[in-house]
Design a protein around this motif. Structure first.
Motif: not given
Length: 135
Positions: A73, A75-77, A90, A92-94
């Protein structure tokens, strides 16, 4: 689900979970995949894991190529040392935090939903170590 048990999942999440759901399958592309999850009886907490073995008939460097495209996706890792050949974390916002570990031709993905990123990473490292020890 033999390596990561229902009681392991309940201990990690701190809540009762349903029985494991998932599958073990031989893919048409020359790989074998074991994909399982434990979900909380109430709420959205869960533990998810997937182990992909690239067999001799799989495309060359299948798992290495897949690992290089993570996180999917964008996103940062964060690189994680000491697990397999390579590892990345990783969050994420979810609310889903994923740990991906590459060991030779095997790609392990572990996800936890419903815990802080730090708590998820600690538990995911522990599960990855347990899975790696059983390969």
């Amino acid at each position: 689900p033999k390596v990561i048990t229902k009681s392991d999942a309940e201990k990690i999440l701190g809540v009762p979970v349903k029985d494991a759901k998932g599958r073990n399958q031989n893919g048409k592309g020359g790989y074998y995949e074991s994909e399982w999850s434990y979900r909380a009886i109430e709420g959205d907490k869960g533990v998810y894991f997937d182990v992909l073995y690239a067999g001799r008939d799989a495309p060359a460097h299948l798992t290495q190529t897949m690992f290089s495209m993570l996180p999917a996706d964008g996103s940062k890792s964060t690189p994680i040392d000491g697990l397999g050949d390579k590892g990345i974390f990783c969050p994420n916002e979810t609310g889903m935090a994923m740990l991906h570990v590459l060991k030779g031709d095997i790609l392990i993905t572990i996800g936890i939903r419903g815990l802080s990123a730090d708590a998820a990473l600690d538990s995911e490292k522990s599960m990855a170590t347990k899975i790696l020890a059983n390969l």
